[in-house]
Scaffold this motif. Structure first.
Motif, PDB file in Angstrom:
ATOM      1  N   ASN A  30       9.385  64.926  52.500  1.00  0.00           N
ATOM      2  CA  ASN A  30      10.295  65.315  51.619  1.00  0.00           C
ATOM      3  C   ASN A  30       9.678  64.831  50.345  1.00  0.00           C
ATOM      4  OD1 ASN A  30      12.296  66.752  52.708  1.00  0.00           O
ATOM      5  ND2 ASN A  30      13.313  64.683  53.577  1.00  0.00           N
ATOM      6  N   ALA A  31       8.985  63.602  50.313  1.00  0.00           N
ATOM      7  CA  ALA A  31       8.408  62.877  49.148  1.00  0.00           C
ATOM      8  C   ALA A  31       7.241  64.114  48.398  1.00  0.00           C
ATOM      9  CB  ALA A  31       7.767  61.691  49.523  1.00  0.00           C
ATOM     10  N   VAL A  32       6.450  64.667  49.262  1.00  0.00           N
ATOM     11  CA  VAL A  32       5.434  65.446  48.911  1.00  0.00           C
ATOM     12  C   VAL A  32       6.462  66.947  48.258  1.00  0.00           C
ATOM     13  CG1 VAL A  32       3.824  67.217  49.615  1.00  0.00           C
ATOM     14  CG2 VAL A  32       3.503  64.772  50.305  1.00  0.00           C
ATOM     15  N   ASN A  33       7.247  67.200  49.014  1.00  0.00           N
ATOM     16  CA  ASN A  33       7.978  68.294  48.593  1.00  0.00           C
ATOM     17  C   ASN A  33       8.875  68.206  47.095  1.00  0.00           C
ATOM     18  OD1 ASN A  33       9.373  70.787  48.744  1.00  0.00           O
ATOM     19  ND2 ASN A  33      11.255  69.870  49.702  1.00  0.00           N
ATOM     20  N   LEU A  34       9.154  67.001  46.852  1.00  0.00           N
ATOM     21  CA  LEU A  34       9.757  66.941  45.614  1.00  0.00           C
ATOM     22  C   LEU A  34       8.642  66.464  44.572  1.00  0.00           C
ATOM     23  CD1 LEU A  34      12.667  64.410  46.836  1.00  0.00           C
ATOM     24  CD2 LEU A  34      12.858  66.780  45.872  1.00  0.00           C
ATOM     25  N   SER A  35       7.597  66.024  44.856  1.00  0.00           N
ATOM     26  CA  SER A  35       6.662  65.839  43.751  1.00  0.00           C
ATOM     27  C   SER A  35       5.857  66.926  43.526  1.00  0.00           C
ATOM     28  CB  SER A  35       5.617  64.728  44.248  1.00  0.00           C
ATOM     29  OG  SER A  35       4.816  65.142  45.484  1.00  0.00           O
ATOM     30  N   PRO A  77      12.041  57.051  66.626  1.00  0.00           N
ATOM     31  CA  PRO A  77      12.950  57.510  65.376  1.00  0.00           C
ATOM     32  C   PRO A  77      12.358  57.107  64.404  1.00  0.00           C
ATOM     33  CG  PRO A  77      14.450  56.261  67.145  1.00  0.00           C
ATOM     34  CD  PRO A  77      13.038  56.309  67.645  1.00  0.00           C
ATOM     35  N   PHE A  78      11.591  55.884  64.264  1.00  0.00           N
ATOM     36  CA  PHE A  78      10.918  55.309  63.197  1.00  0.00           C
ATOM     37  C   PHE A  78       9.869  56.230  62.775  1.00  0.00           C
ATOM     38  CE2 PHE A  78       7.506  52.964  60.772  1.00  0.00           C
ATOM     39  CZ  PHE A  78       8.356  52.325  60.083  1.00  0.00           C
ATOM     40  N   THR A  79       8.882  56.847  63.601  1.00  0.00           N
ATOM     41  CA  THR A  79       7.886  57.580  63.321  1.00  0.00           C
ATOM     42  C   THR A  79       8.582  58.925  62.617  1.00  0.00           C
ATOM     43  OG1 THR A  79       6.775  56.774  65.068  1.00  0.00           O
ATOM     44  CG2 THR A  79       6.136  59.078  64.382  1.00  0.00           C
ATOM     45  N   ALA A  80       9.490  59.381  63.357  1.00  0.00           N
ATOM     46  CA  ALA A  80      10.252  60.606  63.228  1.00  0.00           C
ATOM     47  C   ALA A  80      10.659  60.731  61.472  1.00  0.00           C
ATOM     48  CB  ALA A  80      11.114  61.027  63.803  1.00  0.00           C
ATOM     49  N   LEU A  81      11.529  59.486  61.148  1.00  0.00           N
ATOM     50  CA  LEU A  81      11.742  59.163  59.757  1.00  0.00           C
ATOM     51  C   LEU A  81      10.798  59.181  58.894  1.00  0.00           C
ATOM     52  CD1 LEU A  81      14.589  58.840  58.372  1.00  0.00           C
ATOM     53  CD2 LEU A  81      14.422  56.333  58.655  1.00  0.00           C
ATOM     54  N   THR A  82       9.648  58.381  59.318  1.00  0.00           N
ATOM     55  CA  THR A  82       8.666  58.159  58.168  1.00  0.00           C
ATOM     56  C   THR A  82       8.056  59.362  57.955  1.00  0.00           C
ATOM     57  OG1 THR A  82       8.206  56.200  59.357  1.00  0.00           O
ATOM     58  CG2 THR A  82       6.374  57.102  58.217  1.00  0.00           C
ATOM     59  N   VAL A  83       7.653  60.420  58.813  1.00  0.00           N
ATOM     60  CA  VAL A  83       7.155  61.780  58.692  1.00  0.00           C
ATOM     61  C   VAL A  83       7.954  62.566  58.072  1.00  0.00           C
ATOM     62  CG1 VAL A  83       6.227  63.913  59.880  1.00  0.00           C
ATOM     63  CG2 VAL A  83       5.627  61.680  60.973  1.00  0.00           C
ATOM     64  N   VAL A  84       9.187  62.644  58.080  1.00  0.00           N
ATOM     65  CA  VAL A  84      10.199  63.286  57.425  1.00  0.00           C
ATOM     66  C   VAL A  84      10.262  62.717  56.004  1.00  0.00           C
ATOM     67  CG1 VAL A  84      12.505  63.986  57.101  1.00  0.00           C
ATOM     68  CG2 VAL A  84      11.417  64.203  59.192  1.00  0.00           C
ATOM     69  N   GLY A  85      10.326  61.453  55.855  1.00  0.00           N
ATOM     70  CA  GLY A  85      10.280  60.933  54.585  1.00  0.00           C
ATOM     71  C   GLY A  85       8.847  61.274  53.731  1.00  0.00           C
ATOM     72  N   PHE A  86       7.726  61.349  54.341  1.00  0.00           N
ATOM     73  CA  PHE A  86       6.661  61.717  53.635  1.00  0.00           C
ATOM     74  C   PHE A  86       6.667  63.013  53.412  1.00  0.00           C
ATOM     75  CE2 PHE A  86       4.387  57.831  55.417  1.00  0.00           C
ATOM     76  CZ  PHE A  86       3.875  57.429  53.822  1.00  0.00           C
ATOM     77  N   ARG A  93      17.660  72.410  56.534  1.00  0.00           N
ATOM     78  CA  ARG A  93      15.915  72.136  56.352  1.00  0.00           C
ATOM     79  C   ARG A  93      15.796  70.764  57.086  1.00  0.00           C
ATOM     80  NH1 ARG A  93      14.551  72.873  50.682  1.00  0.00           N
ATOM     81  NH2 ARG A  93      16.486  72.974  50.127  1.00  0.00           N
ATOM     82  N   PHE A  94      16.521  69.674  56.641  1.00  0.00           N
ATOM     83  CA  PHE A  94      16.206  68.438  57.126  1.00  0.00           C
ATOM     84  C   PHE A  94      16.401  68.301  58.502  1.00  0.00           C
ATOM     85  CE2 PHE A  94      17.851  63.885  57.741  1.00  0.00           C
ATOM     86  CZ  PHE A  94      16.839  63.138  56.969  1.00  0.00           C
ATOM     87  N   ILE A  95      17.398  69.016  58.990  1.00  0.00           N
ATOM     88  CA  ILE A  95      17.749  69.114  60.580  1.00  0.00           C
ATOM     89  C   ILE A  95      16.614  69.633  61.139  1.00  0.00           C
ATOM     90  CG2 ILE A  95      18.912  69.683  62.480  1.00  0.00           C
ATOM     91  CD1 ILE A  95      20.175  67.382  60.887  1.00  0.00           C
ATOM     92  N   VAL A  96      15.870  70.716  60.886  1.00  0.00           N
ATOM     93  CA  VAL A  96      15.157  71.597  61.357  1.00  0.00           C
ATOM     94  C   VAL A  96      13.520  70.855  61.206  1.00  0.00           C
ATOM     95  CG1 VAL A  96      13.503  73.640  61.138  1.00  0.00           C
ATOM     96  CG2 VAL A  96      16.091  73.898  60.995  1.00  0.00           C
ATOM     97  N   LEU A  97      13.497  69.985  60.289  1.00  0.00           N
ATOM     98  CA  LEU A  97      12.082  69.385  60.215  1.00  0.00           C
ATOM     99  C   LEU A  97      12.181  68.173  61.078  1.00  0.00           C
ATOM    100  CD1 LEU A  97       9.478  68.596  58.832  1.00  0.00           C
ATOM    101  CD2 LEU A  97      10.949  67.401  56.839  1.00  0.00           C
ATOM    102  N   PHE A  98      13.371  67.667  61.206  1.00  0.00           N
ATOM    103  CA  PHE A  98      13.284  66.509  62.397  1.00  0.00           C
ATOM    104  C   PHE A  98      13.219  67.239  63.672  1.00  0.00           C
ATOM    105  CE2 PHE A  98      15.423  62.952  59.961  1.00  0.00           C
ATOM    106  CZ  PHE A  98      14.924  61.885  60.436  1.00  0.00           C
ATOM    107  N   ALA A  99      13.590  68.289  63.925  1.00  0.00           N
ATOM    108  CA  ALA A  99      13.426  69.101  65.353  1.00  0.00           C
ATOM    109  C   ALA A  99      11.911  69.344  65.493  1.00  0.00           C
ATOM    110  CB  ALA A  99      14.175  70.165  65.514  1.00  0.00           C
ATOM    111  N   ILE A 100      11.080  69.594  64.401  1.00  0.00           N
ATOM    112  CA  ILE A 100       9.916  70.134  64.587  1.00  0.00           C
ATOM    113  C   ILE A 100       9.134  68.724  64.683  1.00  0.00           C
ATOM    114  CG2 ILE A 100       8.075  70.640  63.129  1.00  0.00           C
ATOM    115  CD1 ILE A 100       9.587  72.929  61.874  1.00  0.00           C
ATOM    116  N   VAL A 101       9.460  67.651  64.072  1.00  0.00           N
ATOM    117  CA  VAL A 101       8.684  66.508  64.161  1.00  0.00           C
ATOM    118  C   VAL A 101       8.871  65.834  65.789  1.00  0.00           C
ATOM    119  CG1 VAL A 101       8.529  63.978  63.574  1.00  0.00           C
ATOM    120  CG2 VAL A 101       8.644  65.938  61.688  1.00  0.00           C
ATOM    121  N   PHE A 102      10.035  65.732  66.033  1.00  0.00           N
ATOM    122  CA  PHE A 102      10.265  65.384  67.651  1.00  0.00           C
ATOM    123  C   PHE A 102       9.588  66.218  68.537  1.00  0.00           C
ATOM    124  CE2 PHE A 102      14.045  63.138  66.213  1.00  0.00           C
ATOM    125  CZ  PHE A 102      13.800  61.943  66.731  1.00  0.00           C
TER     126      PHE A 102
END
Length: 79
Positions: A68-73, A57-66, A15-24
Motif C-alpha cells: 500500500n505504501a508503494v501504491n500510494l507513492s 498475521p504480522f508478516t501479512a500486515l507488513t507485506v500489505v503495508g509495504f 482490494r485490501f481483502i484480496v491482497l491479504f488473501a494473496i499474501v496468505f
C-alpha cells in the motif's frame, strides 16, 4: 477508447481483502516468507524478539503495508 478499458473497478476494501488473501496464499506456499523474529541491534545493544503465534498475521500486515505504501507513492493509486 477509454483509458479504463479492460480494468475492473474494485473498492479499496475489496482490494485490501484480496491482497491479504494473496499474501496468505504466498505464505502457505512458501513458509520461509514468515517473519519469525525481529532483530534489533546497535553498536552496543542487541535484541531478538520472537513473534511466536503472531508471526503470520504480522508478516501479512507488513507485506500489505509495504504494498500500500508503494501504491500510494507511485501516484497511480491502484489503477
Amino acid at each position: 477508447m477509454s483509458a479504463d478499458a479492460g480494468q475492473i473497478r474494485l473498492s479499496a476494501y475489496v482490494r485490501f481483502i484480496v491482497l491479504f488473501a494473496i499474501v496468505f496464499v504466498a505464505i502457505v506456499i512458501d513458509p520461509l516468507l514468515i517473519l519469525n523474529t525481529l532483530d534489533f541491534s546497535t553498536s552496543n545493544f542487541e535484541m531478538n524478539l520472537p513473534l511466536g503465534f503472531v508471526a503470520v498475521p504480522f508478516t501479512a500486515l507488513t507485506v500489505v503495508g509495504f504494498v500500500n505504501a508503494v501504491n500510494l507513492s507511485d501516484g497511480i493509486n491502484g489503477q
